[in-house]
Scaffold this motif. Structure first.
Motif, short mmCIF file in Angstrom:
data_model
loop_
_atom_site.label_atom_id
_atom_site.label_comp_id
_atom_site.label_asym_id
_atom_site.label_seq_id
_atom_site.Cartn_x
_atom_site.Cartn_y
_atom_site.Cartn_z
N ARG A 190 0.67 -0.89 0.16
CA ARG A 190 0.09 -0.60 0.37
C ARG A 190 0.95 1.18 -0.07
N ARG A 224 -3.32 1.09 -3.39
CA ARG A 224 -4.44 0.47 -2.60
C ARG A 224 -4.05 -0.83 -1.98
N ASP A 225 -3.72 -1.41 -2.73
CA ASP A 225 -3.47 -2.72 -2.48
C ASP A 225 -2.92 -3.68 -3.45
N ARG A 262 8.07 2.36 -9.05
CA ARG A 262 8.75 3.30 -8.34
C ARG A 262 9.10 2.79 -6.27
N LEU A 289 12.87 3.48 -5.33
CA LEU A 289 12.52 5.29 -5.08
C LEU A 289 10.97 6.08 -4.12
N ASN A 338 -6.37 -0.80 -11.07
CA ASN A 338 -7.95 0.64 -11.74
C ASN A 338 -7.31 1.13 -9.99
N GLU A 346 -7.05 -5.82 -11.23
CA GLU A 346 -8.58 -6.11 -11.23
C GLU A 346 -8.44 -7.23 -11.20
N ARG A 396 -16.14 -5.66 -14.67
CA ARG A 396 -16.55 -5.30 -15.41
C ARG A 396 -15.32 -4.02 -15.85
N ASP A 412 -20.12 -9.70 -12.79
CA ASP A 412 -20.50 -9.78 -11.50
C ASP A 412 -20.69 -8.71 -10.96
N HIS A 413 -19.41 -8.09 -10.88
CA HIS A 413 -19.35 -6.70 -11.19
C HIS A 413 -17.70 -5.92 -12.04
N MET A 454 -21.79 -0.50 -7.86
CA MET A 454 -20.65 -1.19 -8.05
C MET A 454 -20.45 -2.08 -6.57
N SER A 455 -20.24 -3.74 -6.22
CA SER A 455 -20.30 -3.57 -4.95
C SER A 455 -19.04 -3.88 -4.28
N ARG A 456 -17.97 -3.30 -4.96
CA ARG A 456 -16.71 -3.79 -4.00
C ARG A 456 -17.00 -2.20 -3.32
N SER A 516 -12.78 2.64 -0.45
CA SER A 516 -11.69 2.87 0.78
C SER A 516 -12.23 3.91 1.64
N PRO A 562 -8.87 -5.92 1.56
CA PRO A 562 -7.95 -5.96 1.56
C PRO A 562 -7.02 -3.98 1.29
N GLU A 563 -8.23 -3.56 0.77
CA GLU A 563 -7.62 -2.21 1.60
C GLU A 563 -7.85 -1.41 2.24
N ALA A 603 17.05 10.48 -9.50
CA ALA A 603 16.77 9.23 -9.16
C ALA A 603 17.20 8.28 -10.79
N ARG A 641 20.38 6.89 -8.61
CA ARG A 641 20.28 6.02 -7.31
C ARG A 641 20.29 4.58 -7.83
#
Lengths: 347, 632
Positions: A12, A23-24, A50, A55, A211, A216, A231, A346-347, B1-3, B6, B19-20, B488, B491
């Motif tokens: 993360r 995010r994950d 990165r 970095l 995304n 995804e 989707r 499904d999503h 959207m089902s997800r 955050s 996981p988020e 960068a 490095r």
């Protein structure tokens, strides 16, 4: 399976002030693979890269390269090298000096370094240009120098951050082939970040669609294209007709039309090239609708049709040029597709 | 959207946290712990800025606070020292004489600013209108070259021109209008100040004109505006930020100038800066402290006023959208104007050179005969050799120190941006706001108090404070324009942070570093206003030696010395120009940034190059894409 060359576990990255990060992300890149991270700008793919390069520091999660944890290891002590989006060639150094930058820091002997430089320039096809400065090279040549410079350290993983973004279309296609060739020749694992779906589809052994800071779907290009599981993956990779509705008895009830589908799910994705269009369709189309031809776009090898059904739903079809007789805009046409053309999501 | 996104808050009972979800987010740590964590994270940033902060706080802030404390003392006429009293402030604010001095200071500042603007704006405009690069560089050189010659030399040149038997009176007599008394009055002070401060007006206006979107002028012309109307409605409002910035600089420098009014005013032009010096000579330190703070207040009020003005003109700073360069249009009238300005700029220097070969010991024009005896005379001047040596020592030491710690600070500000960077920046730049006479006197009191007066440490420390802001400004701007992905990249290829800076960043900012060091050296070597307070009775720097000599004697020994200095400055300027041009070769090659740049140095090698095909193909693509872009 062997130890993967690169592995991310629950990585993360949060920026202060809530800027979009990662995010994950959990990911395995196998040895010798050409792996692409594909996603729209701001999805976190460059940040992921990165973080691998050292970095950026991840807020949480683990980075492993060839099974070794990279925690608290700064960029200059990691067995990764990065080809920068803007190349970042040293303007004050020649081509040879740019390529020799890494080997020299690693205190290789003079002859070793010279041999590496020669080998790398040979690999990218730039032998003979050692003494030039970056500004004396064409865009394509600069790309090659950047790749040679990053490969000269013989990294476990070569990270590429949209290196072809600044090139025009034809040169980009040329460089894509060159990149694939270099990757196979050198046997190096490539982790390639791009927002260009064609690039990812044509070059990758496997790829991940990202995304909003999340992965995804991961898979080989054909699977991702033919069998997307979300989707977003379906719409981001290529065009699709997306029908949403309630599933009942192999039928998706969707805004006034009933679409026959192969299985359960909330969405049905049908690629335009699987959709037929004609003044009068023959038999064998369980999904068959009549509508008004709204738009015909000539695209060279293919033609795109947009048909508006009476219910208001638009259906897009893409046919090879010679496969369809001329149809006039505004006329009534039939459009249809086989049941197995739909991928259920499904999503 | 089902997800779930955050942002969506979730009940802790939801065990299937996605996981988020932050993995067991810990309770917010205490403030002190967070502060410590922040310090740790930004340690490099703070460490890099630390040397500068130590110098600024220990020397500059310390001196200014000591001075403030001194303003609450009073030296009664019979002797003694009373602390913690407002009496000196009261005496200053209720005395008619002091208000007269404040008024005269403002008057000198306003007159110098207005006249410099009237001369400088058209000059900048003319310079930007010259088409031929050769002429353009010549014009720039003439306007800016005097910066490299000592303020005392230039003041001396004006004394030679404006004196009773000087060049101007000789001309006036020749046409039957003279002689007139010009020297030792406000006029001569203003003339010399305009001459000295002209580059500070020309430079910001030129940079404003350089940013001017050329398409706007064309658009106004297309809409039917004539030349004057285009100037009044487009060019002038859009270059106002430059004009205001120039006026701000000129006003600040003229109200705090000391040597020029002191030498050319002949005691009749009493401004705050000369008053401070006189009060110190008369051992009334508290009064000098009050005058210093009044001068500082004046400078601060002016800064605020100009900042408000600048904000009003702010929309102009945004520039146009096409970023088209303004088309230089040659015009004879402008050349004529530039010739006039060049005569004005060069006259004192030329007169000095001629006078240095005069055979007589008073400033007679034209010199009745030629001689080189004044050059010989230089060898017999007591204290001149040691003054030159001390000046060189101070200038070299303060340049080296300021360049090193200033570069570290600029790196901290640009590359690390630690929390509180605004404060660090303001502290570092704060010495530019304080009139140098005030800082000089503050340093005098402070060094006495801490027991460092008369030693080289105090002098060098004061000079570091004076030149540091210039180094930080120049290097900060260079670092902002440098491509930090090169760092960068270094490095990534295996260089540690220090080596990455040396191998990737340093080569990019080298021209700026040379310019900053040169800038620092010249400012330090030429410094009078602060230094004059910090020298022990047996010490002299070169410009202070010249100041003292000019107060006492009228003979052309100074002309000979100034001629040598002008020659040295020209040689130095030439050497630096060559150096920068060479560095500029690299600067011009920094094309790997945003868009790959075309190389055009190798067109002759076409046929022998095995990569022609590739390159040629690239060329065609580029040409095609450019055509495409052009047709859109």
């Amino acid at each position: 399976m062997d130890t993967p060359d690169a592995e991310l576990r629950g990585v993360r990255k949060q920026y202060p002030g809530g800027a979009r990060g990662v995010r994950d992300v959990s990911l395995r890149v196998e040895r010798g693979e050409f792996f692409s991270l594909l996603g729209p700008s701001g999805c976190g793919k460059s940040t992921t890269l990165r973080i691998l390069a050292g970095l950026e520091e991840p807020t949480a999660g683990e980075v492993l390269i060839r099974g070794e944890s990279m925690a608290r290891r700064p960029a200059h002590r990691r067995p990764t090298n990065l080809v920068f989006q803007r190349l970042a060639l040293f303007p004050h150094l020649t081509v040879a000096e740019n390529v020799a930058f890494g080997p020299r820091l690693r205190r290789g002997s003079r002859s070793e370094t010279a041999a590496t430089v020669a080998e790398m320039l040979e690999l990218v096809g730039l032998s003979g240009l050692e003494k030039r400065y970056p500004a004396q090279l064409s865009g394509g040549q600069q790309q090659r120098v950047a790749i040679a410079r990053a490969l000269a350290n013989r990294p476990a993983v070569l990270l590429l951050d949209e290196p072809l973004g600044s090139l025009d279309l034809k040169l980009r296609v040329q460089m894509q082939r060159a990149l694939k060739h270099i990757q196979q020749e050198s046997g190096t694992t490539f982790l390639y970040v791009t927002h260009d779906q064609v690039e990812a589809l044509t070059m990758s052994d496997r790829m991940a669609v990202m995304n909003e800071g999340l992965i995804e779907q991961v898979g080989d290009p054909a699977t991702l294209y033919r069998a997307p599981t979300t989707r977003f993956a379906a719409t981001f990779l290529g065009d699709t007709n997306l029908f949403e509705g309630t599933h009942r008895d192999q039928v998706l009830d969707c805004a006034g039309i009933a679409v026959r589908v192969p299985g359960p799910g909330r969405f049905a994705s049908v690629r335009p090239e699987r959709v037929s269009v004609a003044a009068q369709l023959g038999d064998g189309y369980p999904n068959r609708f009549t509508g008004r031809l709204e738009e015909v776009v000539f695209q060279g090898a293919s033609i795109r049709y947009q048909v508006r059904l009476p219910s208001g739903v638009a259906v897009t079809a893409e046919r090879r040029d010679e496969a369809t007789p001329a149809l006039a805009v505004g006329t009534e046409v039939e459009t249809g597709w086989p049941v197995d053309a739909a991928v259920m999501l499904d999503h | 959207m089902s997800r779930p996104t955050s942002e969506a808050p979730r009940a802790p009972a939801d065990a299937r946290s996605g996981p988020e979800q932050p993995t067991g987010s810990p309770p917010r740590p205490a403030l002190s712990a967070r502060l410590a964590a922040s310090m740790r994270r930004h340690r490099t940033g703070y460490l890099l800025a630390a040397p500068t902060l130590v110098v600024i706080i220990a020397v500059f802030v310390g001196a200014m606070l000591t001075l403030l404390e001194y303003s609450f003392h009073r030296y009664p006429p019979g002797g003694g020292d009373i602390a913690g009293t407002l009496a000196t402030w009261q005496a200053f604010l209720t005395g008619g004489y002091h208000w007269h001095v404040v008024w005269q200071t403002v008057e000198v500042g306003v007159l110098a600013t207005v006249i410099t603007a009237l001369v400088g704006f058209p000059t900048a405009f003319a310079l930007s209108r010259i088409k031929r690069p050769g002429w353009r560089y010549a014009g720039l050189f003439v306007v800016f070259a005097p910066l490299l010659t000592s303020v005392i030399s230039r003041t001396y040149g004006w004394e030679l021109i404006l004196g009773d038997t000087g060049v101007l009176n000789w001309l006036l007599v020749a046409v039957g209008l003279g002689p007139a008394r010009i020297l030792y009055a406000q006029t001569s002070v203003i003339v010399a100040l305009v001459h000295i401060l002209l580059p500070f007006m020309v430079f910001p206006v030129m940079s404003s004109l350089g940013q001017l979107d050329g398409a706007l002028d064309e658009a106004a012309g297309d809409l039917g505006a004539g030349a004057w109307r285009r100037f009044r409605t487009v060019t002038l409002p859009l270059t106002l930020p430059g004009l205001i910035a120039g006026a701000e600089l000129v006003f600040a420098l003229s109200i705090s100038s000391f040597a020029t009014p002191s030498l050319l005013g002949g005691g009749r032009v009493q401004v705050l800066a000369t008053d401070i010096y006189n009060d110190v000579q008369n051992v009334d330190w508290p009064l000098a402290a009050v005058s210093s703070y009044v001068l500082l207040a004046l400078a601060a009020v002016a800064l605020v006023l100009f900042t408000v003005l600048q904000r009003r003109a702010g929309h102009a700073a945004q520039g146009g959208v096409t970023a088209q360069a303004a088309e230089p249009r040659g015009a004879r009238g402008w050349i004529g104007w530039l010739v006039l300005v060049d005569v004005f700029v060069l006259a004192p220097l030329v007169v000095i050179v001629i006078e240095s070969f005069s055979s007589v010991s008073y400033g007679a024009w034209p010199p009745p005969g030629l001689s080189t005896k004044w050059y010989g005379n230089l060898l017999h001047q007591p204290g001149l050799g040691s003054a030159v040596l001390l000046s060189l020592e101070i200038a070299v030491a303060s340049t080296v120190i300021a360049t090193v710690i200033g570069t570290l600070t600029a790196t901290s500000l640009v590359r690390h941006a630690p929390p509180g960077r605004r404060l660090i920046e303001s502290l570092t730049l704060s010495p530019t706001v304080v009139p140098k006479v005030a800082f000089g006197f503050a340093g005098f009191v402070y060094l006495h108090r801490i027991g460092l007066f008369g030693g080289p440490v105090g002098l060098v420390a004061a000079h570091v404070v004076i030149v540091l802001p210039f180094v930080v400004i120049v290097v900060t701007s260079a670092l902002q324009h440098a491509d930090d992905t090169l760092d960068a990249a270094a490095r990534d290829l295996g260089a540690g942070p220090v080596r990455a800076f040396r191998l990737a960043t340093l080569p990019q900012i080298r021209p700026a570093l040379i310019a900053a060091a040169l800038f620092a050296f010249v400012i330090s070597f030429d410094e009078v206003d602060t230094t004059i307070f910090l020298l022990a009775p047996d010490q002299n720097t070169l410009p202070v030696w010249m100041y003292v000599y000019m107060q006492k004697y009228q003979d052309p020994t100074l002309a000979a010395l100034s001629t040598i200095l002008i020659g040295a400055a020209l040689v130095l300027a030439g050497a630096v120009a060559v150096l920068l041009a060479r560095a500029g070769v690299f600067a011009g090659l920094t094309g790997t940034g945003a868009k790959p740049r075309r190389r055009d140095l190798d067109t002759g090698k076409r046929t022998t190059d095995p990569h022609d095909a590739d390159q040629h193909a690239d060329d065609q693509h580029d040409a095609a894409s450019q055509r495409q872009a052009a047709s859109q």
